[in-house]
Scaffold this motif. Structure first.
Motif, short mmCIF file in Angstrom:
data_model
loop_
_atom_site.label_atom_id
_atom_site.label_comp_id
_atom_site.label_asym_id
_atom_site.label_seq_id
_atom_site.Cartn_x
_atom_site.Cartn_y
_atom_site.Cartn_z
N UNK A 131 50.11 -55.73 -10.27
CA UNK A 131 49.38 -56.65 -9.39
C UNK A 131 48.61 -57.65 -10.25
N UNK A 132 48.30 -58.78 -9.67
CA UNK A 132 47.54 -59.80 -10.39
C UNK A 132 46.07 -59.40 -10.48
N UNK A 133 45.44 -59.77 -11.58
CA UNK A 133 44.01 -59.55 -11.73
C UNK A 133 43.67 -58.20 -12.31
N UNK A 134 42.37 -57.90 -12.36
CA UNK A 134 41.92 -56.61 -12.91
C UNK A 134 42.46 -55.43 -12.10
N UNK A 135 42.72 -54.34 -12.80
CA UNK A 135 43.26 -53.13 -12.18
C UNK A 135 42.13 -52.15 -11.94
N UNK A 136 42.21 -51.48 -10.81
CA UNK A 136 41.28 -50.40 -10.53
C UNK A 136 42.11 -49.16 -10.22
N UNK A 137 41.64 -48.01 -10.69
CA UNK A 137 42.31 -46.75 -10.40
C UNK A 137 41.45 -45.98 -9.41
N UNK A 138 42.03 -45.69 -8.26
CA UNK A 138 41.35 -44.93 -7.23
C UNK A 138 41.67 -43.46 -7.39
N UNK A 139 40.68 -42.62 -7.24
CA UNK A 139 40.87 -41.17 -7.28
C UNK A 139 40.98 -40.67 -5.85
N UNK A 140 42.03 -39.90 -5.59
CA UNK A 140 42.29 -39.35 -4.27
C UNK A 140 41.97 -37.87 -4.28
N UNK A 141 41.12 -37.44 -3.36
CA UNK A 141 40.80 -36.01 -3.22
C UNK A 141 41.94 -35.35 -2.45
N UNK A 142 43.02 -35.10 -3.16
CA UNK A 142 44.24 -34.59 -2.55
C UNK A 142 44.05 -33.19 -1.98
N UNK A 143 43.27 -32.37 -2.64
CA UNK A 143 43.06 -31.01 -2.13
C UNK A 143 42.35 -31.06 -0.78
N UNK A 144 41.32 -31.89 -0.66
CA UNK A 144 40.61 -32.01 0.62
C UNK A 144 41.55 -32.55 1.70
N UNK A 145 42.37 -33.51 1.34
CA UNK A 145 43.33 -34.04 2.31
C UNK A 145 44.27 -32.93 2.79
N UNK A 146 44.82 -32.18 1.83
CA UNK A 146 45.74 -31.09 2.19
C UNK A 146 45.03 -30.04 3.04
N UNK A 147 43.80 -29.72 2.66
CA UNK A 147 43.03 -28.75 3.45
C UNK A 147 42.81 -29.24 4.87
N UNK A 148 42.77 -30.56 5.05
CA UNK A 148 42.58 -31.15 6.38
C UNK A 148 43.90 -31.41 7.11
N UNK A 149 45.01 -30.94 6.54
CA UNK A 149 46.29 -31.02 7.23
C UNK A 149 47.22 -32.15 6.83
N UNK A 150 46.84 -32.96 5.87
CA UNK A 150 47.73 -34.03 5.41
C UNK A 150 48.83 -33.43 4.53
N UNK A 151 50.04 -33.92 4.68
CA UNK A 151 51.18 -33.41 3.93
C UNK A 151 51.45 -34.27 2.70
N UNK A 152 51.88 -33.62 1.64
CA UNK A 152 52.24 -34.28 0.39
C UNK A 152 53.64 -33.86 0.00
N UNK A 153 54.35 -34.80 -0.63
CA UNK A 153 55.70 -34.56 -1.13
C UNK A 153 55.75 -35.05 -2.56
N UNK A 154 56.64 -34.47 -3.35
CA UNK A 154 56.80 -34.91 -4.74
C UNK A 154 58.25 -35.33 -4.91
#
Length: 183
Positions: free
Chosen positions: A138-161
């Motif tokens: 992407x253009x411009x400065x880069x930011x890296x966002x941290x995702x609390x994946x464990x909390x998401x999964x605990x709340x029912x969100x599904x993840x795939x690899x």
């Protein structure tokens, strides 16, 4: 093949396997697969050119595999904007995942979270270096966002690899995001 030609061919392959297979007269089979012979004919390329792009792709976007029927097939590992079932199985994510993006998008992301837009999933990285590389497209400065994946999964969100290690989910609501370092 020269690097520029490899990049150009990779983009054509992405278009054919992820976004507009019909433009090339291709039909994605279950799992997003296309027989290699059909793919080569549709793109007018050689097997050596296909193998060069697949082997040299730093993000491992493509997989070539021989099916139980003895037919070799190729597919894009993720990032489709056309309907396709990649046959991925939900699995528990690591505690943290990361998403690299433009700093200019941060206010919008804080308001709405990460959305898949025209793709099937939001793409997440298992480490900050990979996320930073992805965000640097992407253009411009880069930011890296941290995702609390464990909390998401605990709340029912599904993840795939996916086959190349990219973590996928339908969306990341804003409450699961923390802004990391900016470049």
């Amino acid at each position: 093949m020269h690097h520029r030609n490899i990049v150009k061919l990779s983009k054509r392959m992405s278009l054919a396997l992820r976004h507009a297979p019909d433009r090339f007269g291709l039909l994605l089979e279950r799992g997003g697969w296309v027989p290699v012979d059909e793919f080569l004919a549709a793109l007018g390329i050689s097997r050596a050119e296909l193998d060069t792009v697949v082997a040299g792709d730093d993000k491992q976007r493509y997989t070539v595999q021989c099916g139980t029927d003895g037919i070799e097939r190729v597919r894009a590992n993720q990032g489709h904007s056309v309907p396709v079932d990649l046959l991925l199985v939900a699995q528990p994510p690591p505690r943290w995942l990361y998403h690299g993006t433009s700093a200019a998008a941060l206010d919008s992301i804080r308001a709405t979270g990460l959305n898949r837009a025209r793709r099937h999933h939001v793409h997440l990285s298992a480490d900050t270096d990979t996320a930073r590389r992805v965000g640097s497209r992407r253009a411009g400065p880069v930011i890296v966002l941290t995702v609390d994946a464990k909390a998401m999964a605990d709340d029912g969100h599904l993840f795939y690899r996916s086959a190349n290690g990219v973590w996928l989910t339908d969306a990341v609501p804003a409450q699961y995001l923390n802004a990391g370092d900016m470049d």
